[in-house]
Write a protein that holds these residues in place. Structure first.
Motif, PDB file in Angstrom:
ATOM      1  N   TYR A  61       0.841  -1.262  -0.048  1.00  0.00           N
ATOM      2  CA  TYR A  61      -0.023   0.182  -0.071  1.00  0.00           C
ATOM      3  C   TYR A  61       0.990   1.222  -0.018  1.00  0.00           C
ATOM      4  O   TYR A  61       0.405   2.224  -0.747  1.00  0.00           O
ATOM      5  N   ALA A  62       1.993   1.199   0.672  1.00  0.00           N
ATOM      6  CA  ALA A  62       2.860   2.291   0.492  1.00  0.00           C
ATOM      7  C   ALA A  62       3.272   2.494  -0.842  1.00  0.00           C
ATOM      8  O   ALA A  62       3.347   3.713  -1.271  1.00  0.00           O
ATOM      9  N   ILE A  63       3.693   1.518  -1.766  1.00  0.00           N
ATOM     10  CA  ILE A  63       4.170   1.677  -2.970  1.00  0.00           C
ATOM     11  C   ILE A  63       3.147   2.108  -3.885  1.00  0.00           C
ATOM     12  O   ILE A  63       3.064   3.091  -4.551  1.00  0.00           O
ATOM     13  N   LEU A  64       1.807   1.510  -3.582  1.00  0.00           N
ATOM     14  CA  LEU A  64       0.622   2.145  -4.260  1.00  0.00           C
ATOM     15  C   LEU A  64       0.286   3.683  -4.120  1.00  0.00           C
ATOM     16  O   LEU A  64       0.038   4.386  -5.005  1.00  0.00           O
ATOM     17  N   GLY A  65       0.571   3.894  -2.799  1.00  0.00           N
ATOM     18  CA  GLY A  65       0.328   5.279  -2.554  1.00  0.00           C
ATOM     19  C   GLY A  65       1.452   6.357  -3.257  1.00  0.00           C
ATOM     20  O   GLY A  65       1.076   7.248  -3.683  1.00  0.00           O
ATOM     21  N   LEU A  66       2.347   5.726  -3.006  1.00  0.00           N
ATOM     22  CA  LEU A  66       3.606   6.610  -3.594  1.00  0.00           C
ATOM     23  C   LEU A  66       3.393   6.775  -5.123  1.00  0.00           C
ATOM     24  O   LEU A  66       3.722   7.779  -5.865  1.00  0.00           O
ATOM     25  N   LEU A  67       2.937   5.727  -5.933  1.00  0.00           N
ATOM     26  CA  LEU A  67       2.445   5.808  -7.335  1.00  0.00           C
ATOM     27  C   LEU A  67       1.322   6.819  -7.603  1.00  0.00           C
ATOM     28  O   LEU A  67       1.474   7.575  -8.471  1.00  0.00           O
ATOM     29  N   ALA A  68       0.505   6.885  -6.651  1.00  0.00           N
ATOM     30  CA  ALA A  68      -0.912   7.627  -6.569  1.00  0.00           C
ATOM     31  C   ALA A  68      -0.303   9.003  -6.446  1.00  0.00           C
ATOM     32  O   ALA A  68      -0.833  10.020  -7.068  1.00  0.00           O
ATOM     33  N   SER A  69       0.846   9.295  -5.761  1.00  0.00           N
ATOM     34  CA  SER A  69       1.389  10.736  -5.373  1.00  0.00           C
ATOM     35  C   SER A  69       2.470  11.225  -6.559  1.00  0.00           C
ATOM     36  O   SER A  69       2.860  12.203  -6.461  1.00  0.00           O
ATOM     37  N   GLY A  70       2.635  10.347  -7.282  1.00  0.00           N
ATOM     38  CA  GLY A  70       3.529  10.876  -8.738  1.00  0.00           C
ATOM     39  C   GLY A  70       4.938  10.219  -8.686  1.00  0.00           C
ATOM     40  O   GLY A  70       5.717  10.492  -9.551  1.00  0.00           O
ATOM     41  N   THR A  84       7.136   7.634  -9.976  1.00  0.00           N
ATOM     42  CA  THR A  84       6.859   6.455 -11.059  1.00  0.00           C
ATOM     43  C   THR A  84       7.972   5.530 -11.009  1.00  0.00           C
ATOM     44  O   THR A  84       7.841   4.604 -11.820  1.00  0.00           O
ATOM     45  N   SER A  85       9.042   5.640 -10.332  1.00  0.00           N
ATOM     46  CA  SER A  85      10.480   5.016 -10.450  1.00  0.00           C
ATOM     47  C   SER A  85      10.752   4.383  -9.277  1.00  0.00           C
ATOM     48  O   SER A  85      10.375   5.277  -8.077  1.00  0.00           O
ATOM     49  N   GLU A 110       6.035   1.089 -17.654  1.00  0.00           N
ATOM     50  CA  GLU A 110       5.906   1.999 -18.918  1.00  0.00           C
ATOM     51  C   GLU A 110       7.502   2.324 -19.399  1.00  0.00           C
ATOM     52  O   GLU A 110       8.157   2.307 -18.415  1.00  0.00           O
ATOM     53  N   THR A 111       7.733   2.635 -20.383  1.00  0.00           N
ATOM     54  CA  THR A 111       9.116   2.752 -21.006  1.00  0.00           C
ATOM     55  C   THR A 111       9.299   4.305 -21.222  1.00  0.00           C
ATOM     56  O   THR A 111       8.218   5.092 -21.663  1.00  0.00           O
ATOM     57  N   GLY A 112      10.230   4.790 -20.701  1.00  0.00           N
ATOM     58  CA  GLY A 112      10.519   6.202 -20.731  1.00  0.00           C
ATOM     59  C   GLY A 112      11.123   6.535 -21.970  1.00  0.00           C
ATOM     60  O   GLY A 112      11.360   5.740 -22.811  1.00  0.00           O
ATOM     61  N   ASP A 113      11.272   8.017 -22.356  1.00  0.00           N
ATOM     62  CA  ASP A 113      11.575   8.546 -23.769  1.00  0.00           C
ATOM     63  C   ASP A 113      13.292   8.346 -23.564  1.00  0.00           C
ATOM     64  O   ASP A 113      13.887   9.149 -22.905  1.00  0.00           O
ATOM     65  N   GLY A 114      13.929   7.238 -24.088  1.00  0.00           N
ATOM     66  CA  GLY A 114      15.203   6.997 -24.196  1.00  0.00           C
ATOM     67  C   GLY A 114      16.014   6.872 -22.617  1.00  0.00           C
ATOM     68  O   GLY A 114      17.245   7.092 -22.588  1.00  0.00           O
ATOM     69  N   ASP A 123      16.623   4.339 -19.490  1.00  0.00           N
ATOM     70  CA  ASP A 123      16.676   2.988 -19.240  1.00  0.00           C
ATOM     71  C   ASP A 123      15.847   2.917 -17.839  1.00  0.00           C
ATOM     72  O   ASP A 123      15.746   1.685 -17.550  1.00  0.00           O
ATOM     73  N   ARG A 124      15.415   3.855 -17.148  1.00  0.00           N
ATOM     74  CA  ARG A 124      14.801   3.634 -15.968  1.00  0.00           C
ATOM     75  C   ARG A 124      13.172   3.176 -15.910  1.00  0.00           C
ATOM     76  O   ARG A 124      12.759   3.570 -16.907  1.00  0.00           O
ATOM     77  N   LYS A 125      13.013   2.132 -15.028  1.00  0.00           N
ATOM     78  CA  LYS A 125      11.712   1.932 -15.263  1.00  0.00           C
ATOM     79  C   LYS A 125      10.856   2.525 -14.588  1.00  0.00           C
ATOM     80  O   LYS A 125      11.117   2.814 -13.490  1.00  0.00           O
ATOM     81  N   MET A 126       9.795   2.685 -15.298  1.00  0.00           N
ATOM     82  CA  MET A 126       8.632   3.663 -14.681  1.00  0.00           C
ATOM     83  C   MET A 126       7.463   2.867 -14.806  1.00  0.00           C
ATOM     84  O   MET A 126       7.182   1.902 -15.150  1.00  0.00           O
ATOM     85  N   PHE A 127       6.593   3.039 -13.660  1.00  0.00           N
ATOM     86  CA  PHE A 127       5.505   2.545 -13.234  1.00  0.00           C
ATOM     87  C   PHE A 127       4.356   3.349 -13.264  1.00  0.00           C
ATOM     88  O   PHE A 127       4.241   4.611 -12.734  1.00  0.00           O
ATOM     89  N   VAL A 128       3.234   2.967 -13.436  1.00  0.00           N
ATOM     90  CA  VAL A 128       1.782   3.518 -13.272  1.00  0.00           C
ATOM     91  C   VAL A 128       0.584   2.734 -12.560  1.00  0.00           C
ATOM     92  O   VAL A 128       0.624   1.663 -12.929  1.00  0.00           O
ATOM     93  N   LEU A 129      -0.097   3.257 -11.953  1.00  0.00           N
ATOM     94  CA  LEU A 129      -1.229   2.540 -11.492  1.00  0.00           C
ATOM     95  C   LEU A 129      -2.471   2.151 -12.399  1.00  0.00           C
ATOM     96  O   LEU A 129      -2.693   2.922 -13.367  1.00  0.00           O
ATOM     97  N   THR A 130      -2.811   1.093 -12.500  1.00  0.00           N
ATOM     98  CA  THR A 130      -4.030   0.792 -13.266  1.00  0.00           C
ATOM     99  C   THR A 130      -5.343   1.051 -12.428  1.00  0.00           C
ATOM    100  O   THR A 130      -5.158   1.532 -11.139  1.00  0.00           O
ATOM    101  N   SER A 131      -6.389   1.042 -12.912  1.00  0.00           N
ATOM    102  CA  SER A 131      -7.665   1.258 -12.456  1.00  0.00           C
ATOM    103  C   SER A 131      -7.823   0.322 -11.175  1.00  0.00           C
ATOM    104  O   SER A 131      -8.409   0.857 -10.043  1.00  0.00           O
ATOM    105  N   ASP A 132      -7.526  -0.833 -11.382  1.00  0.00           N
ATOM    106  CA  ASP A 132      -7.273  -1.817 -10.362  1.00  0.00           C
ATOM    107  C   ASP A 132      -6.632  -1.553  -9.096  1.00  0.00           C
ATOM    108  O   ASP A 132      -7.092  -1.555  -7.891  1.00  0.00           O
ATOM    109  N   GLY A 133      -5.376  -0.963  -9.400  1.00  0.00           N
ATOM    110  CA  GLY A 133      -4.469  -0.549  -8.400  1.00  0.00           C
ATOM    111  C   GLY A 133      -4.981   0.765  -7.654  1.00  0.00           C
ATOM    112  O   GLY A 133      -5.013   0.926  -6.470  1.00  0.00           O
TER     113      GLY A 133
END
Length: 189
Positions: free
Chosen positions: A9-18, A20-21, A60-64, A66-76
């Protein structure tokens, strides 16, 4: 029933707060959540992998980059919302090395015990100074709806630290043969 893993839930909350990596999350954990919730860097990426497998986040892949970026789904988002709305039903149990040592302190001198409490108080004063810096940072942050909630968690930490400093002073007074206010009040009744 096994305890829920609150790191999810901490990770989900961090993603919701912006955040992304994993790197951004760990930075936010170290600078903002650390005073009330500890998560090691080694927990972040395995949890991100688990959340992705459960369909709560997507990579999600970033623009050039290599850092992995993540986004919440509607289920998340729904899972985070469900968890945030649940009432808390237990008081947290804190592991405290100083209290454990004090419990067995009859095996050392009172002076050594007092020294430990004084060292603990010095760490608490450092923490209060850090909280002041965090508060200044939050208050200087451009208007955000989350700031009021960040300040609530910070106020909890400040008040708890202040109470612990008072406990240190009362404990030292007791060990030095003085009586704290509560003992004095009981003895005068």
């Amino acid at each position: 029933m096994p305890k829920e893993n609150m790191t999810r839930y901490a990770i989900l909350g961090l993603l919701a707060s912006g955040c992304t990596s994993g790197y951004e999350m760990k930075h936010t954990i170290d600078t903002s959540l650390n005073h009330f919730w500890k998560i090691s860097f080694g927990q972040v990426y395995p949890m991100l992998k688990t959340l992705a497998q459960e369909g709560l986040i997507v990579e999600e892949t970033g623009d050039g980059d290599d850092r992995k970026m993540f986004v919440l789904t509607s289920d998340g988002e729904a899972e985070l919302g469900r968890w945030v709305q649940e009432p808390t039903t237990e008081l947290p149990v804190q592991r405290n090395e100083l209290l454990l040592k004090l419990y067995f302190a009859r095996h050392e001198s009172k002076d050594t015990t007092i020294q430990k409490i004084n060292q603990h108080a010095a760490l608490l004063r450092e923490r209060l100074d850090m909280y002041q810096m965090i508060e200044q940072s939050i208050r200087s942050y451009p208007g955000t709806d989350e700031a009021v909630y960040w300040l609530l968690t910070l106020d909890y930490g400040k008040r708890k630290t202040q109470a612990l400093l008072e406990w240190c002073a009362a404990s030292i007074q007791t060990l030095e043969g003085g009586k704290d206010d509560e003992t004095r009040d009981r003895n005068t009744k």
